[in-house]
Design an enzyme around this catalytic site. Structure first.
Site, PDB file in Angstrom:
ATOM      1  N   SER A 209       0.697  -1.364  -0.153  1.00 29.95           N
ATOM      2  CA  SER A 209       0.176   0.136  -0.066  1.00 29.95           C
ATOM      3  C   SER A 209       1.080   1.559  -0.199  1.00 29.95           C
ATOM      4  CB  SER A 209      -1.024  -0.311   1.551  1.00 29.95           C
ATOM      5  OG  SER A 209      -1.483   1.003   1.466  1.00 29.95           O
TER       6      SER A 209
ATOM      7  N   TYR B 286      -3.133  -0.986  10.599  1.00 30.41           N
ATOM      8  CA  TYR B 286      -2.770  -1.593   8.925  1.00 30.41           C
ATOM      9  C   TYR B 286      -1.461  -1.371   8.479  1.00 30.41           C
ATOM     10  CZ  TYR B 286      -4.470  -1.409   3.937  1.00 30.41           C
ATOM     11  OH  TYR B 286      -4.445  -1.470   2.694  1.00 30.41           O
TER      12      TYR B 286
HETATM   13  N1  LIG Z   1      -8.815  -0.241  -2.322  1.00 29.26           N
HETATM   14  C1  LIG Z   1      -7.377   0.674  -1.394  1.00 29.26           C
HETATM   15  O1  LIG Z   1      -7.557   2.011  -1.206  1.00 29.26           O
HETATM   16  C2  LIG Z   1      -5.821  -0.576  -1.390  1.00 29.26           C
HETATM   17  C3  LIG Z   1      -5.301   0.862  -0.696  1.00 29.26           C
HETATM   18  C4  LIG Z   1      -3.899   0.466  -0.642  1.00 29.26           C
HETATM   19  C5  LIG Z   1      -4.045  -0.977  -0.056  1.00 29.26           C
HETATM   20  N2  LIG Z   1      -4.636  -1.993  -0.905  1.00 29.26           N
HETATM   21  C6  LIG Z   1      -4.862  -3.561  -0.515  1.00 29.26           C
HETATM   22  O2  LIG Z   1      -5.462  -4.523  -1.810  1.00 29.26           O
HETATM   23  C7  LIG Z   1      -5.987  -5.460  -1.577  1.00 29.26           C
HETATM   24  C8  LIG Z   1      -7.619  -6.036  -1.697  1.00 29.26           C
HETATM   25  O3  LIG Z   1      -7.592  -4.682  -1.488  1.00 29.26           O
HETATM   26  P1  LIG Z   1      -9.312  -3.986  -1.966  1.00 29.26           P
HETATM   27  O4  LIG Z   1      -9.060  -3.270  -2.387  1.00 29.26           O
HETATM   28  O5  LIG Z   1      -9.391  -4.971  -3.211  1.00 29.26           O
HETATM   29  O6  LIG Z   1     -10.270  -4.623  -1.214  1.00 29.26           O
HETATM   30  P2  LIG Z   1     -11.101  -5.659  -0.896  1.00 29.26           P
HETATM   31  O7  LIG Z   1     -12.201  -5.980  -2.296  1.00 29.26           O
HETATM   32  O8  LIG Z   1     -11.687  -5.987   0.606  1.00 29.26           O
HETATM   33  O9  LIG Z   1     -10.403  -6.923  -0.809  1.00 29.26           O
HETATM   34  C9  LIG Z   1     -10.016  -7.747  -0.270  1.00 29.26           C
HETATM   35  C10 LIG Z   1      -9.960  -9.274  -0.465  1.00 29.26           C
HETATM   36  O10 LIG Z   1      -9.080  -9.790   0.721  1.00 29.26           O
HETATM   37  C11 LIG Z   1      -9.980 -10.760   0.580  1.00 29.26           C
HETATM   38  N3  LIG Z   1      -9.318 -11.581   2.662  1.00 29.26           N
HETATM   39  C12 LIG Z   1      -9.584 -11.023   3.647  1.00 29.26           C
HETATM   40  N4  LIG Z   1      -9.548 -11.976   5.158  1.00 29.26           N
HETATM   41  C13 LIG Z   1      -8.988 -12.676   4.450  1.00 29.26           C
HETATM   42  C14 LIG Z   1      -9.181 -13.958   4.797  1.00 29.26           C
HETATM   43  N5  LIG Z   1      -8.348 -13.907   6.093  1.00 29.26           N
HETATM   44  N6  LIG Z   1      -8.816 -14.746   3.656  1.00 29.26           N
HETATM   45  C15 LIG Z   1      -8.928 -15.006   2.608  1.00 29.26           C
HETATM   46  N7  LIG Z   1      -9.239 -14.035   1.610  1.00 29.26           N
HETATM   47  C16 LIG Z   1      -9.226 -12.845   2.650  1.00 29.26           C
HETATM   48  C17 LIG Z   1     -12.040 -10.500   0.755  1.00 29.26           C
HETATM   49  O11 LIG Z   1     -12.576 -11.968   0.647  1.00 29.26           O
HETATM   50  P3  LIG Z   1     -13.444 -12.239   2.014  1.00 29.26           P
HETATM   51  O12 LIG Z   1     -13.821 -11.676   2.147  1.00 29.26           O
HETATM   52  O13 LIG Z   1     -14.223 -13.192   1.540  1.00 29.26           O
HETATM   53  O14 LIG Z   1     -12.020 -13.265   2.509  1.00 29.26           O
HETATM   54  C18 LIG Z   1     -11.447  -9.519  -0.357  1.00 29.26           C
HETATM   55  O15 LIG Z   1     -11.648 -10.332  -1.459  1.00 29.26           O
HETATM   56  C19 LIG Z   1      -5.188  -5.518   0.496  1.00 29.26           C
HETATM   57  O16 LIG Z   1      -4.180  -6.173   0.349  1.00 29.26           O
HETATM   58  C20 LIG Z   1      -5.638  -4.292   0.760  1.00 29.26           C
HETATM   59  O17 LIG Z   1      -4.812  -3.957   1.313  1.00 29.26           O
HETATM   60  C21 LIG Z   1      -6.296  -1.466  -1.229  1.00 29.26           C
END
Ligand SMILES: NC(=O)c1ccc[n+]([C@@H]2O[C@H](COP(=O)([O-])OP(=O)(O)OC[C@H]3O[C@@H](n4cnc5c(N)ncnc54)[C@H](OP(=O)(O)O)[C@@H]3O)[C@@H](O)[C@H]2O)c1
Length: 253
Positions: free
Chosen positions: A139, A152
């Site tokens: 991130s 986080y």
């Molecule tokens: N969106 C942003 O602004 C942003 C910024 C910086 C970094 N990121 C990073 O990008 C990555 C993806 O996030 P996103 O933004 O796409 O959000 P998201 O749609 O909430 O995706 C997170 C995914 O992780 C899965 N997950 C969470 N806990 C889990 C567990 N214990 N076991 C297996 N799967 C799990 C969730 O599926 P389930 O809930 O079904 O398990 C979900 O599909 C993350 O690492 C996040 O920190 C995002």
């Protein structure tokens, strides 16, 4: 990394960034397996992209990570790309931290422990393949923490640190190690509606894939790319401004 003919495992591939990456890997001619806890999200994704393979798994649990590794390598022995994308984000006011430790440690188990353990499980297997990649999603907050998400941000700094060491240790192997630093992106991270101010998901994912094709190893987008090249003073100043802005918008925090 080569962009076609891979077998790609994407953790957290049922939604957001993981699903956007899954779609693009499929378009480029790869086999893709997505993993998450919610079966309905994986099914929704499969209805949209029937070529996807899915597996329910809670990556915060050690035994489920080991079972996933065994399942993937026996059903998809060609697996050669691991995208460590699954993550959660929780807002935490350290002055009102009255929840149990289980609540706070969840972020550490999934964002850090899950990613490190899966990497260690897959490295020996990837060494037996001719070409492999580990892509870790950290991130922009790894570089400039968001004070409202202190645990986080710490987990993402840990991911950055681990990924940097991994790249150096693996430099004389054929496993490439890539880190993606998303800025705020419009997904449901942290709960629906909390990231609507973020970059559009498709523009973000398209840009990241262009950088994969170029062979870049540390990849930001817009604001997070700037953070990667900013001075320590600029990042400290930016962190303070963002914290003040957050407090203005969230007076009850
Ligand atoms: N969106 C942003 O602004 C942003 C910024 C910086 C970094 N990121 C990073 O990008 C990555 C993806 O996030 P996103 O933004 O796409 O959000 P998201 O749609 O909430 O995706 C997170 C995914 O992780 C899965 N997950 C969470 N806990 C889990 C567990 N214990 N076991 C297996 N799967 C799990 C969730 O599926 P389930 O809930 O079904 O398990 C979900 O599909 C993350 O690492 C996040 O920190 C995002």
């Amino acid at each position: 990394m080569k962009m076609a003919g891979n077998t790609v495992l994407i953790t957290g591939g049922g939604s957001g960034i993981g699903l956007a990456f899954a779609e693009r890997f499929l378009e480029k001619g790869n086999s893709v397996i997505i993993v998450g806890r919610r079966e309905e999200k994986l099914q929704e994704a499969k209805e949209k992209f029937p070529e996807l393979h899915t597996k329910v798994c809670d990556l915060s649990k050690q035994e489920e990570r080991v079972s996933l590794f065994e399942w993937v390598t026996s059903h998809f022995p060609d697996v050669n790309v691991l995208v460590n994308n699954a993550g959660i984000q929780q807002r935490v006011n350290v002055l009102k931290a009255t929840e149990s430790w289980d609540y706070y440690s969840k972020e550490i188990h999934i964002n850090v422990e899950g990613l490190i353990h899966l990497s260690l499980l897959f490295i020996p297997y990837f060494l037996t393949r001719t070409d492999a990649s580990i892509i870790n999603i950290s991130s922009g907050l790894a570089i400039r923490p968001g004070a409202w998400v202190p645990i986080y941000s710490a987990t993402k700094s840990a991911v950055h640190s681990f990924t940097t060491s991994l790249r150096l240790q693996l430099e004389n192997t054929h496993i490439s190690v890539v880190e993606v630093f998303p800025p705020a992106v419009n997904t449901d991270l942290g709960g629906a509606g909390l990231h609507t101010f973020g970059a559009p998901l498709d523009s973000f994912a398209d840009s990241i894939f262009e950088r994969f094709e170029k062979g870049d190893l540390e990849i930001g987008y817009e604001d997070s790319e700037k953070r990667l090249h900013a001075s320590r003073e600029e990042n400290e100043e930016g962190m303070k401004k963002a914290w003040e802005g957050f407090l203005k918008g969230n007076p009850d925090f």
